[in-house]
Design a protein around this motif. Structure first.
Motif, PDB file in Angstrom:
ATOM      1  N   GLU A  48       0.964  -7.882  -9.150  1.00 27.75           N
ATOM      2  CA  GLU A  48       1.819  -7.023 -10.031  1.00 27.75           C
ATOM      3  C   GLU A  48       1.131  -6.554 -11.186  1.00 27.75           C
ATOM      4  N   LEU A  49       0.048  -6.543 -11.160  1.00 28.57           N
ATOM      5  CA  LEU A  49      -0.981  -5.848 -12.248  1.00 28.57           C
ATOM      6  C   LEU A  49      -1.614  -4.522 -11.644  1.00 28.57           C
TER       7      LEU A  49
ATOM      8  N   ALA B  19      -2.452 -16.694  -7.401  1.00 23.08           N
ATOM      9  CA  ALA B  19      -3.168 -15.827  -8.431  1.00 23.08           C
ATOM     10  C   ALA B  19      -3.125 -14.561  -7.779  1.00 23.08           C
ATOM     11  N   ILE B  20      -3.252 -14.187  -6.593  1.00 22.11           N
ATOM     12  CA  ILE B  20      -3.235 -12.877  -5.630  1.00 22.11           C
ATOM     13  C   ILE B  20      -1.850 -12.310  -5.999  1.00 22.11           C
ATOM     14  N   ASP B  21      -0.834 -13.121  -6.024  1.00 21.84           N
ATOM     15  CA  ASP B  21       0.559 -12.548  -6.014  1.00 21.84           C
ATOM     16  C   ASP B  21       0.860 -11.973  -7.568  1.00 21.84           C
TER      17      ASP B  21
ATOM     18  N   VAL C  64      -3.289  -2.245  -1.096  1.00 21.75           N
ATOM     19  CA  VAL C  64      -3.946  -3.642  -1.275  1.00 21.75           C
ATOM     20  C   VAL C  64      -2.589  -4.436  -1.115  1.00 21.75           C
ATOM     21  N   ARG C  65      -1.478  -4.388  -1.446  1.00 17.67           N
ATOM     22  CA  ARG C  65      -0.171  -5.019  -1.070  1.00 17.67           C
ATOM     23  C   ARG C  65      -0.032  -5.040   0.406  1.00 17.67           C
ATOM     24  N   PHE C  66      -0.404  -4.148   0.931  1.00 21.71           N
ATOM     25  CA  PHE C  66      -0.246  -4.383   2.635  1.00 21.71           C
ATOM     26  C   PHE C  66      -0.878  -5.044   3.009  1.00 21.71           C
ATOM     27  N   TRP C  67      -2.507  -4.888   2.693  1.00 19.54           N
ATOM     28  CA  TRP C  67      -3.535  -5.902   3.261  1.00 19.54           C
ATOM     29  C   TRP C  67      -3.240  -7.240   2.790  1.00 19.54           C
ATOM     30  N   TRP C  68      -2.655  -7.649   1.694  1.00 20.57           N
ATOM     31  CA  TRP C  68      -2.254  -8.976   1.479  1.00 20.57           C
ATOM     32  C   TRP C  68      -1.156  -9.560   2.133  1.00 20.57           C
ATOM     33  N   ALA C  69      -0.142  -8.632   2.388  1.00 18.09           N
ATOM     34  CA  ALA C  69       1.148  -9.163   3.151  1.00 18.09           C
ATOM     35  C   ALA C  69       0.579  -9.647   4.534  1.00 18.09           C
ATOM     36  N   ARG C  70      -0.300  -8.965   5.218  1.00 13.11           N
ATOM     37  CA  ARG C  70      -0.990  -9.366   6.733  1.00 13.11           C
ATOM     38  C   ARG C  70      -1.763 -10.494   6.389  1.00 13.11           C
TER      39      ARG C  70
END
Length: 437
Positions: free
Chosen positions: A274-275, A268-270, A346-352
């Motif tokens: 995108e939004l 769901a995070i992925d 936020v995308r950088f945080w989630w990638a880690r």
């Protein structure tokens, strides 16, 4: 003393907004609006019988003016007045018009006065339908198990009585009463139908699971669609979650983004990422990352604003003490009060973080969802996210563990202690399938 009543009115309204807010934890709610509300109620109690006679009881004659004023009056009377004044308060339910009636129900629902529940439960069979419905609604707020008495109320001619009885049914395990919910799950009245469905879900009734799927995927997009999608997210299995997330990817809506956060699934995070640039959905998408993976909303590096604010209120949602008056607005709740995420941050945080979450599991606030994780989330997450957590706990235990997240936090604390002292296990990972999934 009138100033204390004015402040109590303001704080009842403030508390009612903050108990369903993206900005308040339960600790912040307790230490801010609730503590100050209780202080003003105590000041009115200290004033003694003269305050009751000259201020509070006359205010009952104005119960149609303002819902929160009426609720404050009711709370003040119940907080410290004698039985005669409480009897007059209860009698006001019979004569109040719509706005005042809501206020009286609110005050009686929030009050924790000793002996209140048995007092409200007396003479129920002799009450007019409107007053009976109100009493049942208040008893539901106090988590009362009405047992077999629900059978007569669920079959009553009066629609308001049946609505309240269907809501109260979530607190009973009586098979005869729960069976009567089944036909009500298809009733044309929206409030009655939804109360029956939710009580059925909490009590493990399979017809409720099928009914909530109809509500969720209705082409009409009914008024309960957001709540229905949320229930599918909370109780569905991996196939149901995949259906929700596929629908979100193809046709994103606010209701689907909200449900995505309740699935607890890393996938769901992925989709939420995108939004993050979508002007309608970005704030909700950021909340999905918080709800599942534990992104903190108080770390400014990940957010572009602090959400919509009202006036120049302090961070606790209340004006400074020297300017605490009714001219101030209160903190509204809702999706638009969420913080706006910084997409790149936020995308950088989630990638880690992504590799630390198992895609096969459900998560809450960064931890695999189990009973201890749910307990920690109840204490830490914003108040608006506590309601679905408590509902899922209730349904996963078929009604044995119910926490009234709309109650004053003092009452909630006792309920939480009781639930987690006697409940050793609840499975939050497995879910129900839908026919044809």
């Amino acid at each position: 003393m009138r100033e204390h009543l004015d402040e109590a009115e303001f704080l009842v309204e403030t508390w009612s907004n903050c108990v369903d807010s993206p900005k308040f934890s339960v600790a912040k709610l307790r230490a801010g609006p609730e503590q100050r509300l209780l202080a003003h109620l105590e000041a009115l109690r200290v004033g003694g019988p003269i305050v009751v006679e000259r201020l509070l009881l006359p205010a009952l004659n104005e119960v149609d003016d303002d819902e929160f004023r009426t609720a404050a009056v009711g709370l003040a009377i119940l907080h410290g007045a004698g039985l005669d004044a409480c009897e007059q308060l209860l009698a006001s339910l019979d004569r109040a018009e719509e706005v005042g009636h809501r206020g009286l129900v609110r005050g009686l629902s929030l009050s924790q006065r000793d002996g209140l529940v048995p007092w409200l439960g007396r003479d129920l069979d002799r009450l007019a339908p409107r007053v009976l419905a109100s009493r049942l609604q208040i008893l539901a707020a106090h988590r009362v198990n009405a047992g077999q008495r629900l059978v007569a109320w669920l079959g009553a001619e009066d629609l308001e009585v049946r609505r309240a009885a269907a809501q109260l049914a979530r607190h009973t395990g009586a098979p005869s009463a729960l069976h009567l919910l089944h036909p009500l799950m298809q009733h044309e009245d929206d409030a009655l139908r939804w109360a029956a469905i939710e009580s059925g879900l909490i009590r493990g009734q399979m017809p409720a699971w099928l009914a909530v799927a109809r509500e969720a995927f209705s082409p009409r997009g009914g008024t309960r669609q957001r709540e229905a999608l949320g229930w599918l997210a909370m109780l569905g299995d991996a196939s149901v979650h995949q259906r929700l997330l596929t629908t979100l990817r193809d046709a994103p809506t606010r209701a689907l983004v909200w449900a995505a956060g309740l699935t607890g699934r890393p996938a769901a995070i992925d989709l939420a990422l995108e939004l993050l640039e979508d002007p309608r959905l970005a704030r909700l998408a950021g909340e999905v990352v918080c709800a599942i993976a534990g992104l903190r909303d108080d770390e400014p590096d990940h957010w572009l604003d602090r959400g919509v604010r009202v006036g120049d209120a302090d961070d606790d949602g209340l004006p400074p003490l020297d300017r605490d008056d009714l001219e101030r607005g209160v903190i509204p709740s809702g999706d638009d009060k969420l913080r706006l995420p910084d997409p790149d941050a936020v995308r950088f945080w989630w990638a880690r973080r992504r590799s630390q979450l198992d895609p096969r599991l459900r998560y809450s606030n960064g931890a695999a969802l189990d009973l201890p994780a749910l307990a920690r989330s109840l204490a830490a997450v914003p108040t608006r996210r506590r309601h679905p957590l408590a509902l899922e706990l209730a349904a996963r235990t078929t009604g044995r563990a119910q926490i009234a997240t709309w109650a004053l936090t003092g009452a909630q604390h006792g309920q939480i202690q009781d639930v987690f002292a006697r409940l050793a296990f609840a499975d939050f990972q497995r879910g129900l399938a839908l026919p044809g999934n």
